[in-house]
Design a protein around this motif. Sequence first.
Motif, PDB file in Angstrom:
ATOM      1  N   LYS A  47     -49.379 -22.356 -27.364  1.00  0.00           N
ATOM      2  CA  LYS A  47     -48.420 -22.062 -28.427  1.00  0.00           C
ATOM      3  C   LYS A  47     -49.101 -21.302 -29.577  1.00  0.00           C
ATOM      4  N   GLY A  48     -50.334 -21.680 -29.863  1.00  0.00           N
ATOM      5  CA  GLY A  48     -51.062 -21.002 -30.921  1.00  0.00           C
ATOM      6  C   GLY A  48     -51.345 -19.547 -30.592  1.00  0.00           C
ATOM      7  N   ARG A  49     -51.692 -19.280 -29.365  1.00  0.00           N
ATOM      8  CA  ARG A  49     -51.987 -17.907 -28.948  1.00  0.00           C
ATOM      9  C   ARG A  49     -50.755 -17.012 -29.035  1.00  0.00           C
ATOM     10  N   GLU A  50     -49.576 -17.591 -28.924  1.00  0.00           N
ATOM     11  CA  GLU A  50     -48.352 -16.797 -28.990  1.00  0.00           C
ATOM     12  C   GLU A  50     -48.162 -16.137 -30.360  1.00  0.00           C
ATOM     13  N   GLU A  51     -48.807 -16.686 -31.392  1.00  0.00           N
ATOM     14  CA  GLU A  51     -48.694 -16.110 -32.723  1.00  0.00           C
ATOM     15  C   GLU A  51     -49.338 -14.723 -32.804  1.00  0.00           C
ATOM     16  N   TYR A  52     -50.260 -14.441 -31.882  1.00  0.00           N
ATOM     17  CA  TYR A  52     -51.039 -13.205 -31.970  1.00  0.00           C
ATOM     18  C   TYR A  52     -50.161 -11.962 -31.973  1.00  0.00           C
ATOM     19  N   GLU A  53     -49.099 -11.964 -31.184  1.00  0.00           N
ATOM     20  CA  GLU A  53     -48.274 -10.767 -31.054  1.00  0.00           C
ATOM     21  C   GLU A  53     -47.702 -10.308 -32.395  1.00  0.00           C
ATOM     22  N   LYS A  54     -47.485 -11.243 -33.313  1.00  0.00           N
ATOM     23  CA  LYS A  54     -46.916 -10.885 -34.619  1.00  0.00           C
ATOM     24  C   LYS A  54     -47.953 -10.254 -35.546  1.00  0.00           C
ATOM     25  N   PHE A  55     -49.244 -10.476 -35.240  1.00  0.00           N
ATOM     26  CA  PHE A  55     -50.290 -10.086 -36.171  1.00  0.00           C
ATOM     27  C   PHE A  55     -51.390  -9.248 -35.509  1.00  0.00           C
ATOM     28  N   SER A  56     -51.078  -8.604 -34.428  1.00  0.00           N
ATOM     29  CA  SER A  56     -52.070  -7.802 -33.713  1.00  0.00           C
ATOM     30  C   SER A  56     -52.364  -6.518 -34.485  1.00  0.00           C
ATOM     31  N   PRO A  57     -53.533  -5.895 -34.249  1.00  0.00           N
ATOM     32  CA  PRO A  57     -53.819  -4.602 -34.887  1.00  0.00           C
ATOM     33  C   PRO A  57     -52.777  -3.536 -34.570  1.00  0.00           C
TER      34      PRO A  57
END
Length: 388
Positions: A356-366
């Motif tokens: 679930k934590g890794r799913e946050e990455y898509e919102k804050f990727s370079p």
Amino acid sequence: MKMAKSFYLYSPYWHNFGGGERYMLYLAAAIAKMPDTQVTVLNEFPEITSDRLSAFFNIDLRRVRLRSIRNHSSDLREIVAGADFFIPQSNFHRVNASPKNYVQVLQVPYGRITPISVLVKMAAGKFRDAAKDILRSSLISNAKRNSRLTLSNSMFVRETLLRNFGLESTLLYAPVQDLLEKDIKKDQIILSVGRFFRGVYNNKRYDMLTQAFRMLSKSLPGWEYHLVGSVSSNRESQNFLTELQDANRGYPVFFHTNVSHKELKEFYNRATFYWHGAGYGVDEMKHPEATEHFGMSVLEAMTAGCIPIVVNKGGLKETVRHEENGFLWDTLDELSKYTFRAANSSPDWLEARSRKGREEYEKFSPDMFDRRVRDIFLPMFNMEKEDA
């Protein structure tokens, strides 16, 4: 021939090698990817080179020029006069300049400043803090009057500036890198990342976190606590690090200073839990500046599969959802309780929260950051054409 738009970015804090500096470098790199742009980062520290910044932050700066300046006041005014865009980042110093477009970056959620609040600090002998508040007020007033655009790095910062000063700003979240390495196994490690220093802004509260771990370690045999971060050569920062080391002798608490990006990435991937305490004990309505403004390191830990157990303050609440992808705590007892519970949970329970934590990455990727930068600045190019 089409003329390139000139962008100058400035920060007086390049020697800190912290999250604010990373944000500015990402912004420079993102603008440099846009067509017909010429991007220059202005730097007062000759020993800090483009290669050094690129290696430490793992950011491609090949399209960005680094230019040394001698004095931030006189040199800046001369260099950026008439430039298409000037983008300064400062915590309290106003930068006087006259570019075509002034874009202020504000990354601190300042508490309310009034003449009475300044006088109260002066009466208490806090002359330096009072002077800084006067400068902060001037910085914000300048942003309201002269900035074509003000950028804030989290919703928490944006809402705080609007509530306390009536300052409208555009949200541009800080980007994070995906640090997951599939061939590195998780160990019984709790990790914290951030600069070793005492100060109003972004004090990570390592004093309280290490205290909590010393108490908890009796109940979690085999677990280690690793603290990773840069440390300045000034006496105050060095003394703070020494105090922490002395207080934790005999415990499985380890300090790693000024490590490479490769080493930092390995720590993220080996750690099971990530602790963050900036803002502990703070009334975030009265002193929002003393909380975590966003929390880039927390998100990076989450990309590497760490489960965040972080203080329930500031910008951290924008990415960590209690019981779903991590834990939010208000007291050190809660920090210990949630950590003990998680450490004794099943692998499936841990994996679900890690995922679930890794799913946050898509919102804050370079890539998302680059798109957002284009969405913000390209319309300003078109507006200039219409004005012409």
